[in-house]
Design an enzyme around this catalytic site. Sequence first.
Site, PDB file in Angstrom:
ATOM      1  N   GLY A  41       0.783  -1.232   0.000  1.00 32.43           N
ATOM      2  CA  GLY A  41       0.000   0.000   0.000  1.00 32.43           C
ATOM      3  C   GLY A  41       0.813   1.279   0.000  1.00 32.43           C
ATOM      4  O   GLY A  41       0.351   2.314  -0.464  1.00 32.43           O
ATOM      5  N   ASP A 100      -5.707   2.451  10.129  1.00 29.97           N
ATOM      6  CA  ASP A 100      -7.103   2.007  10.279  1.00 29.97           C
ATOM      7  C   ASP A 100      -7.298   1.542  11.723  1.00 29.97           C
ATOM      8  O   ASP A 100      -7.469   2.361  12.622  1.00 29.97           O
ATOM      9  CB  ASP A 100      -7.358   0.922   9.227  1.00 29.97           C
ATOM     10  CG  ASP A 100      -8.777   0.417   9.193  1.00 29.97           C
ATOM     11  OD1 ASP A 100      -9.704   1.176   9.527  1.00 29.97           O
ATOM     12  OD2 ASP A 100      -8.989  -0.750   8.808  1.00 29.97           O
ATOM     13  N   GLY A 102      -4.998   0.348  13.516  1.00 30.30           N
ATOM     14  CA  GLY A 102      -3.750   0.661  14.210  1.00 30.30           C
ATOM     15  C   GLY A 102      -2.899  -0.569  14.495  1.00 30.30           C
ATOM     16  O   GLY A 102      -1.781  -0.463  14.974  1.00 30.30           O
ATOM     17  N   THR A 104      -1.428  -2.809  12.417  1.00 31.22           N
ATOM     18  CA  THR A 104      -0.227  -2.987  11.592  1.00 31.22           C
ATOM     19  C   THR A 104       0.879  -2.051  12.057  1.00 31.22           C
ATOM     20  O   THR A 104       2.015  -2.476  12.298  1.00 31.22           O
ATOM     21  CB  THR A 104      -0.540  -2.682  10.106  1.00 31.22           C
ATOM     22  OG1 THR A 104      -1.651  -3.475   9.703  1.00 31.22           O
ATOM     23  CG2 THR A 104       0.658  -2.984   9.221  1.00 31.22           C
ATOM     24  N   ASP A 156      -6.016  -0.733  -1.972  1.00 26.96           N
ATOM     25  CA  ASP A 156      -6.642  -1.673  -2.913  1.00 26.96           C
ATOM     26  C   ASP A 156      -7.938  -2.241  -2.370  1.00 26.96           C
ATOM     27  O   ASP A 156      -8.186  -2.284  -1.169  1.00 26.96           O
ATOM     28  CB  ASP A 156      -5.698  -2.845  -3.174  1.00 26.96           C
ATOM     29  CG  ASP A 156      -5.551  -3.748  -1.940  1.00 26.96           C
ATOM     30  OD1 ASP A 156      -5.175  -3.222  -0.864  1.00 26.96           O
ATOM     31  OD2 ASP A 156      -5.841  -4.949  -2.041  1.00 26.96           O
ATOM     32  N   ARG A 162      -5.153   0.225  -6.852  1.00 22.62           N
ATOM     33  CA  ARG A 162      -4.034   0.908  -6.173  1.00 22.62           C
ATOM     34  C   ARG A 162      -3.527   2.081  -7.005  1.00 22.62           C
ATOM     35  O   ARG A 162      -3.013   3.050  -6.470  1.00 22.62           O
ATOM     36  CB  ARG A 162      -2.856  -0.050  -5.953  1.00 22.62           C
ATOM     37  CG  ARG A 162      -3.135  -1.158  -4.958  1.00 22.62           C
ATOM     38  CD  ARG A 162      -1.816  -1.851  -4.620  1.00 22.62           C
ATOM     39  NE  ARG A 162      -1.994  -3.133  -3.960  1.00 22.62           N
ATOM     40  CZ  ARG A 162      -2.154  -3.292  -2.643  1.00 22.62           C
ATOM     41  NH1 ARG A 162      -2.194  -2.245  -1.856  1.00 22.62           N
ATOM     42  NH2 ARG A 162      -2.286  -4.493  -2.127  1.00 22.62           N
TER      43      ARG A 162
HETATM   44  P1  IMP Z   1      -4.692  -1.553  10.306  1.00 16.48           P
HETATM   45  O1  IMP Z   1      -3.663  -2.536  10.773  1.00 16.48           O
HETATM   46  O2  IMP Z   1      -6.081  -1.988  10.607  1.00 16.48           O
HETATM   47  O3  IMP Z   1      -4.410  -0.125  10.756  1.00 16.48           O
HETATM   48  O4  IMP Z   1      -4.737  -1.614   8.750  1.00 16.48           O
HETATM   49  C1  IMP Z   1      -3.778  -1.187   7.967  1.00 16.48           C
HETATM   50  C2  IMP Z   1      -3.909  -1.791   6.590  1.00 16.48           C
HETATM   51  O5  IMP Z   1      -5.238  -2.212   6.255  1.00 16.48           O
HETATM   52  C3  IMP Z   1      -3.567  -0.715   5.613  1.00 16.48           C
HETATM   53  O6  IMP Z   1      -2.192  -0.688   5.382  1.00 16.48           O
HETATM   54  C4  IMP Z   1      -4.337  -1.145   4.394  1.00 16.48           C
HETATM   55  O7  IMP Z   1      -3.584  -2.064   3.654  1.00 16.48           O
HETATM   56  C5  IMP Z   1      -5.552  -1.840   4.935  1.00 16.48           C
HETATM   57  N1  IMP Z   1      -6.714  -0.928   4.929  1.00 16.48           N
HETATM   58  C6  IMP Z   1      -7.266  -0.307   5.986  1.00 16.48           C
HETATM   59  N2  IMP Z   1      -8.287   0.483   5.614  1.00 16.48           N
HETATM   60  C7  IMP Z   1      -8.369   0.370   4.279  1.00 16.48           C
HETATM   61  C8  IMP Z   1      -9.217   0.983   3.291  1.00 16.48           C
HETATM   62  O8  IMP Z   1     -10.112   1.807   3.552  1.00 16.48           O
HETATM   63  N3  IMP Z   1      -8.979   0.613   2.005  1.00 16.48           N
HETATM   64  C9  IMP Z   1      -7.993  -0.272   1.643  1.00 16.48           C
HETATM   65  N4  IMP Z   1      -7.174  -0.843   2.529  1.00 16.48           N
HETATM   66  C10 IMP Z   1      -7.367  -0.526   3.836  1.00 16.48           C
HETATM   67 MG    MG Z   2      -1.406  -1.795   3.489  1.00 20.61          MG
END
Ligand code: IMP
Ligand code: MG
Length: 174
Positions: A41, A100, A102, A104, A156, A162
């Site tokens: 991403g 999102d 948090g 990752t 994506d 993307r």
């Molecule tokens: P987290 O670990 O939930 O913060 O998610 C991070 C990863 O989820 C991001 O790097 C994205 O790859 C994916 N992601 C989160 N929200 C979206 C979205 O709205 N569209 C596409 N990918 C998302």
């Molecule tokens: Mg990502």
Amino acid sequence: MSSIEVLIEEKDVRNRIKELAAVLSEKYKDGDVLLIGILNGCVFFMTALAQEMSIPVEIDFMAAQSYGASTESSGHVLITKELDRSLKGKNVIIAEDILDTGRTLSLIKEMILDQEPASVEVVALLDKPDRRVNSFQADYVGFKIPNVFAVGWGLDYDQKFRDLTFVGVYKEED
Ligand code: IMP
Ligand code: MG
């Protein structure tokens, strides 16, 4: 059927990246910056940011997966590529497409801190604060967005979209 609506126009994304690049270039003008992107991403945002920065930066990548072929996070973060260099003395800036839940970024920041770089900060193009499951905050955010599924600028849906040059909202319709 599905549709994509424009959420943030290309010129607004590019202008905001220029602003972030100016702030980071000033803050890190004394050097030794390593931009670490989280694949896949990060690529469009990170390369645009690096090119807009007025100081030299090194780049490297990690890879993590949390979403499969869906618009809902699995809740698990799998690290599929680690760094293969020492971070000693480096000022690390982690670049990510979106913050999102948090999960990752908190995991990746911990892994990077374990390697004892000089400093670590996080820059994310987009932030969905309503979705957070922990207290993680990015140091720099391009745009706060509502709880929608965003595509474009590296984001994506099932590996598609993307390469869109605007940030869009992906919607399933029946
Ligand atoms: P987290 O670990 O939930 O913060 O998610 C991070 C990863 O989820 C991001 O790097 C994205 O790859 C994916 N992601 C989160 N929200 C979206 C979205 O709205 N569209 C596409 N990918 C998302
Ligand atoms: Mg990502």
